[in-house]
Design an enzyme around this catalytic site. Structure first.
Site, short mmCIF file in Angstrom:
data_model
loop_
_atom_site.label_atom_id
_atom_site.label_comp_id
_atom_site.label_asym_id
_atom_site.label_seq_id
_atom_site.Cartn_x
_atom_site.Cartn_y
_atom_site.Cartn_z
N PRO A 128 -5.73 -25.84 -12.97
CA PRO A 128 -4.46 -25.34 -12.58
C PRO A 128 -4.53 -23.53 -11.38
CG PRO A 128 -3.81 -25.28 -14.04
CD PRO A 128 -5.33 -25.63 -14.84
N ALA A 130 -7.76 -23.59 -10.09
CA ALA A 130 -9.03 -24.33 -9.03
C ALA A 130 -8.51 -26.40 -8.22
CB ALA A 130 -10.27 -24.38 -10.19
N GLU A 364 -8.72 -34.72 -2.45
CA GLU A 364 -9.86 -34.54 -2.54
C GLU A 364 -10.17 -34.20 -1.19
OE1 GLU A 364 -11.40 -39.25 -3.34
OE2 GLU A 364 -10.10 -39.74 -4.47
N THR A 366 -8.72 -30.84 0.65
CA THR A 366 -7.74 -30.59 1.75
C THR A 366 -8.64 -31.23 3.55
OG1 THR A 366 -7.96 -28.81 2.70
CG2 THR A 366 -6.07 -29.50 0.56
C1 LIG Z 1 -0.66 -36.89 -6.06
C2 LIG Z 1 -1.41 -35.57 -6.36
C3 LIG Z 1 -2.86 -36.31 -7.32
C4 LIG Z 1 -4.09 -35.61 -7.45
N1 LIG Z 1 -5.10 -36.47 -8.05
C5 LIG Z 1 -6.21 -35.50 -8.66
C6 LIG Z 1 -6.98 -36.07 -9.53
O1 LIG Z 1 -7.26 -37.16 -10.55
N2 LIG Z 1 -8.03 -35.26 -9.73
C7 LIG Z 1 -8.36 -34.30 -9.59
O2 LIG Z 1 -9.27 -33.29 -9.87
N3 LIG Z 1 -7.47 -33.13 -8.73
C8 LIG Z 1 -6.03 -34.64 -8.36
N4 LIG Z 1 -5.47 -33.87 -7.08
C9 LIG Z 1 -5.71 -32.33 -6.71
C10 LIG Z 1 -6.39 -32.37 -5.82
O3 LIG Z 1 -7.52 -32.66 -5.08
C11 LIG Z 1 -5.54 -30.51 -5.34
O4 LIG Z 1 -4.61 -30.70 -4.88
C12 LIG Z 1 -6.24 -30.38 -3.73
O5 LIG Z 1 -7.52 -30.26 -3.76
C13 LIG Z 1 -6.66 -28.99 -3.18
O6 LIG Z 1 -6.12 -28.16 -4.24
P1 LIG Z 1 -5.07 -27.36 -4.94
O7 LIG Z 1 -3.52 -27.85 -4.95
O8 LIG Z 1 -5.31 -26.76 -5.97
O9 LIG Z 1 -4.80 -26.05 -2.82
P2 LIG Z 1 -5.04 -24.95 -3.27
O10 LIG Z 1 -6.67 -25.19 -3.21
O11 LIG Z 1 -4.64 -23.97 -3.52
O12 LIG Z 1 -5.16 -24.63 -1.61
C14 LIG Z 1 -4.04 -24.29 -0.81
C15 LIG Z 1 -4.32 -24.50 0.61
O13 LIG Z 1 -4.83 -23.25 1.12
C16 LIG Z 1 -6.05 -24.43 1.78
N5 LIG Z 1 -7.19 -23.15 1.18
C17 LIG Z 1 -8.40 -23.20 0.57
N6 LIG Z 1 -9.19 -22.84 0.43
C18 LIG Z 1 -9.24 -22.50 1.84
C19 LIG Z 1 -10.52 -21.97 2.07
N7 LIG Z 1 -11.52 -21.59 2.42
N8 LIG Z 1 -10.68 -22.33 3.88
C20 LIG Z 1 -9.78 -22.49 4.58
N9 LIG Z 1 -8.18 -22.91 4.18
C21 LIG Z 1 -8.51 -23.19 2.13
C22 LIG Z 1 -6.34 -25.01 2.02
O14 LIG Z 1 -6.37 -26.27 2.66
C23 LIG Z 1 -4.66 -25.69 1.25
O15 LIG Z 1 -4.27 -25.21 2.72
C24 LIG Z 1 -4.54 -34.47 -6.93
C25 LIG Z 1 -3.27 -33.61 -6.14
C26 LIG Z 1 -2.03 -34.65 -5.90
C27 LIG Z 1 -1.17 -33.56 -5.04
#
Ligand SMILES: Cc1cc2nc3c(=O)[nH]c(=O)nc-3n(C[C@H](O)[C@H](O)[C@H](O)COP(=O)(O)OP(=O)(O)OC[C@H]3O[C@@H](n4cnc5c(N)ncnc54)[C@H](O)[C@@H]3O)c2cc1C
Length: 381
Positions: A128, A130, A364, A366
């Site tokens: 949630p 990370a 995987e 963003t």
């Molecule tokens: C349908 C779905 C399936 C998924 N399946 C899996 C899975 O099987 N296993 C798993 O482990 N995860 C899974 N994920 C998780 C996915 O990998 C994460 O949602 C993704 O890595 C982004 O993390 P977050 O959603 O917490 O966004 P955040 O990390 O909170 O990011 C929010 C925004 O901030 C930006 N941001 C963050 N850090 C920076 C930076 N340093 N510089 C610039 N911009 C930044 C991001 O690009 C994004 O636009 C899944 C997600 C979805 C939606």
């Protein structure tokens, strides 16, 4: 330089295309509408060797390489993006265990993934708090006797309600150790203490199952540590590099379907006394989409070829993912535009494609994270 696919790559591509078009595509709209997890289709993919395309035959895989994997993924996603993501994660888990597992772990888990005995595998890295920064994870694993005890929460876990085995990352060192205090573990589905939460109500990929997990005093054998203690973060990063080729291929598959449907519709739909395909505005949209799609394919297959040939491919996988997923979004958007008002309804597949493709820019890593990886490589010279 050779742009021809090998015979075995063509065979995997045509096998995947045949199954996808014959069995998966006719059900894709219903899978989306009813949020139905495609268990029987995943078993069908396993029978064809597509749940372990890049896994040795001795472990039940097709041993056909990463290029073949990208081609198969494209074909399955062209039919149904929800089915494709479950296939992608299972392939990734099978490959990770094959590469980092002990002989016992490989023999115990990989054949179950490749044969369909396990409907899927799952990859539990995100939490949630990370996502883009998995190094900030809080889930812990502590050793007690000959067991590991896992406590914590994971978020967004694809196929989590169906997985036979999860790769779970947890902190095994002090928080100050950062990414060097994280290890990977193999946790079987149904292990006491592993609770699967309510599936997310998503914009797209509605046939895919995405769930939170909680670990409360979840005990697994000591032997289920994957790779070396405190070296798990590297496993995650290596798996994600390969996974990004899969997501790139998934986006290419979705965009391929959208473009084909847009071209067919443009020839059929008449306005001002002629097919809309006669209008240059429509032709230019099709031309831009085809060009971007081919560029995406080339980037994806190059990254796949580098991985297959054991050359560095991290930058290329990120370039492939960011370009393919962003181009695929534009291609799906143009396809919907070409369909006019009808494209905004469930009557046509393009609205599903647009919803499904959106997440490829998020999971995987963003688009922003891919650009960080690419820039880091550029700046390193
Ligand atoms: C349908 C779905 C399936 C998924 N399946 C899996 C899975 O099987 N296993 C798993 O482990 N995860 C899974 N994920 C998780 C996915 O990998 C994460 O949602 C993704 O890595 C982004 O993390 P977050 O959603 O917490 O966004 P955040 O990390 O909170 O990011 C929010 C925004 O901030 C930006 N941001 C963050 N850090 C920076 C930076 N340093 N510089 C610039 N911009 C930044 C991001 O690009 C994004 O636009 C899944 C997600 C979805 C939606």
């Amino acid at each position: 330089m050779d742009f021809e696919l090998t015979e075995s790559q063509l065979l995997i591509q045509s096998t995947a295309r045949d199954f996808a078009q014959r069995r998966i595509a006719p059900q894709a709209a219903e899978i989306d509408r009813d949020e139905r997890f495609p268990t029987e289709l995943l078993k069908g993919l396993a029978e064809l060797g597509l749940m372990g395309v890049n896994v040795p035959e001795s472990l039940g895989g097709a041993e056909a390489g990463t290029v073949a994997y990208a081609l198969a993924m494209t074909e399955v996603a062209r039919a149904c993006a929800s089915t494709a993501v479950a296939m992608g994660v299972t392939n990734m888990v099978g490959e990770a265990i094959t590469r980092f597992g002990t002989e016992e772990q490989k023999q115990k888990y990989v054949p179950k993934l490749t044969s369909g005995e396990y409907v899927t595998g799952a990859f539990a890295l995100s939490e949630p708090g990370a996502g883009s920064d998995p190094g900030g994870m809080r889930t812990t694993a502590r050793r007690e006797g000959n067991e590991w005890v896992i406590d914590g929460a994971k978020q967004w876990i694809t196929s989590g309600s169906y997985a036979g085995v999860f790769v779970v990352w947890a902190r095994t060192g002090p928080i100050e150790a950062g990414t060097r205090g994280i290890s990977a573990f193999l946790v079987e589905g149904g292990t006491p203490g592993l609770k699967v939460g309510k599936p997310e109500d998503k914009m797209g990929l509605r046939g895919s199952n995405t769930v939170p997990l909680t670990f409360e005093n979840c005990r697994i054998p000591e032997s289920n540590l994957l790779g070396e203690l405190n070296q798990g973060f590297k496993i995650a990063m290596m798996a994600l590099d390969g996974g990004r080729i899969g997501i790139s291929a998934q986006a290419i598959g979705i965009a391929t379907a959208a473009l084909e449907e847009a071209a067919a519709y443009a020839k059929e739909r008449r306005q001002f006394g002629k097919p809309i395909s006669d209008f240059q505005a429509i032709q230019w949209m099709l031309a831009d989409s085809q060009t971007e799609l081919d560029a995406a394919r080339l980037l994806c297959l190059r990254a796949a070829w580098l991985k297959e040939n054991k050359q560095p491919f991290s930058k290329e996988a990120s370039m492939s993912k960011v370009f393919s997923t962003e181009a695929a979004w534009r291609i799906c958007d143009r396809a919907l535009q070409i369909h006019g008002g009808y494209g905004y309804t469930r009557e046509y597949n393009v609205e599903r494609h647009l919803r499904d493709v959106r997440v490829t820019r998020i999971y995987e890593g963003t688009s922003e994270i891919q650009r960080i990886v690419i820039a880091r490589n550029v700046l390193a010279g």
